[in-house]
Design a protein around this motif. Structure first.
Motif: not given
Ligand SMILES: Cc1cc2nc3c(=O)[nH]c(=O)nc-3n(C[C@H](O)[C@H](O)[C@H](O)COP(=O)(O)OP(=O)(O)OC[C@H]3O[C@@H](n4cnc5c(N)ncnc54)[C@H](O)[C@@H]3O)c2cc1C
Length: 324
Positions: A64-73
């Motif tokens: 579903n996609g993810i924000t770049g910041t959440a992915m890096m977390e």
């Protein structure tokens, strides 16, 4: 650094990872699971380049996609789960002239390492307009492969005159209704073949001697104000996206005295590997990749670097490589 203290030095790490982006965190996951107790310094941009973008839709595993910041977390949490130590700190200077390797941090701390993975990334070059900063991730991008899909059937503007700008324009021309390519000079710098492809594409309009004066929009890009650099005549181009394609700068400056780099400063690695010209020093992600520049390829080379570092640590260099 006196060699006699080498094995008892409490600041000697088996593996130091420089950079907290997809490449560095992935290297940390693999290295921690292999029991190498990696210490990772996150540098000036914890999470890396993806923290300045909005949605990431092309990284496998996030349907579903993810924000770049959440992915890096998520990446970071996965690395710490296996014991990687993640620290603040920018590496400002190194000495890779012998073994072990020496690193200096911006707070003055010194670190010694048996092996080092450099994953310090690359920074996109930007135009430097206040409106560009305000609209990052809201229509302003530096990566057509990453964000082009969000502009399907829309009109976009690309800025730049080199091969990257030509490639980005051609990529976007397959997705978008219209692409305006603004070239600051009277001709493109791109290779002849790339220029021919651009000129042949019906939905790409090239504007020579033209620069971006401003980006119009509050919450999203609405138009680009362009200026003819000779006549100073301005034009407003209605567009929902602006792709800045004026190049990238690999963050390799602190390592330059020791490592072999190409003419743009990208660290050169052995073909199909991440090993640099110095034993025990590996490079992963965008800092060694002027071509793909994707999170998934950065993560892939981070994995490779950790596996190569693990093998290296089983057979460290002989005494001839040690610092005197
Ligand atoms: C606007 C934008 C949108 C993007 N969207 C996508 C997308 O949708 N999908 C995709 O796959 N890719 C995307 N990309 C590309 C992707 O972000 C990069 O390919 C990827 O982040 C590269 O990972 P990296 O780990 O090599 O480096 P980076 O992400 O650049 O991370 C580098 C890390 O090194 C650290 N560092 C730098 N110098 C030092 C130093 N001296 N000491 C210590 N640490 C240091 C930084 O603080 C940072 O943590 C996008 C890029 C941009 C700019």
């Amino acid at each position: 650094m006196p060699l006699k203290n080498f094995m008892t030095n409490p600041n000697l790490q088996p593996l130091v990872i420089i950079g907290g982006g997809p490449a560095g965190y992935t290297a940390a996951i693999y290295a921690a699971r292999a029991g190498l107790s990696p210490v990772l310094y996150q540098g000036p941009q914890p999470g890396g380049q993806l923290t300045i973008t909005g949605e990431v839709e092309n990284y496998p595993g996030y349907p579903n996609g993810i924000t770049g910041t959440a992915m890096m977390e998520d990446f970071r949490a996965q690395a710490t789960r296996f014991g990687a130590v993640i620290k603040e700190g920018i590496v400002t200077k190194v000495d890779f002239s012998g073994y072990p390797h020496w690193l200096l941090l911006n707070n003055g701390a010194e670190v010694w390492a048996q092996s080092v993975i450099i994953a310090a990334g690359a920074s996109a070059k930007w135009l430097g307009l206040p409106s560009e900063k305000k609209l990052y991730g809201k229509g302003v991008s530096a990566c057509a492969v990453c964000d082009g899909f969000f502009f399907k059937n829309e009109t976009v503007v690309v800025v730049g005159g080199g091969d990257t700008a030509a490639e980005e324009s051609l990529y976007l021309s397959k997705l978008c209704k219209k692409v305006h390519l603004l070239v600051r000079k009277e001709a493109m710098r791109a290779s002849k073949i790339m220029q021919e492809r651009v000129f042949k594409q019906d939905n790409i309009q090239v504007w020579f001697d033209t620069a971006v004066q401003d980006i119009i929009g509050e919450e999203a890009v609405e138009a680009i104000q362009a200026i003819h650099v000779i006549s100073q005549k301005t034009s407003t181009i209605a567009a929902t996206g602006l792709f800045v394609a004026i190049g990238h700068q690999p963050n390799s400056a602190p390592f330059l005295p020791y490592l072999t780099v190409d003419n743009q400063g990208y660290i050169q690695v052995e073909a199909g590997k991440t090993a640099t010209n110095i034993p025990g020093i590996f490079a992963a992600g965008d800092i060694q990749d002027p071509y793909y520049r994707q999170a998934v390829t950065a993560a892939g080379t981070g994995c490779m670097a950790a596996l190569e570092a693990e093998r290296f640590l089983h057979t460290p260099p002989d005494a001839s490589f040690q610092k005197k």
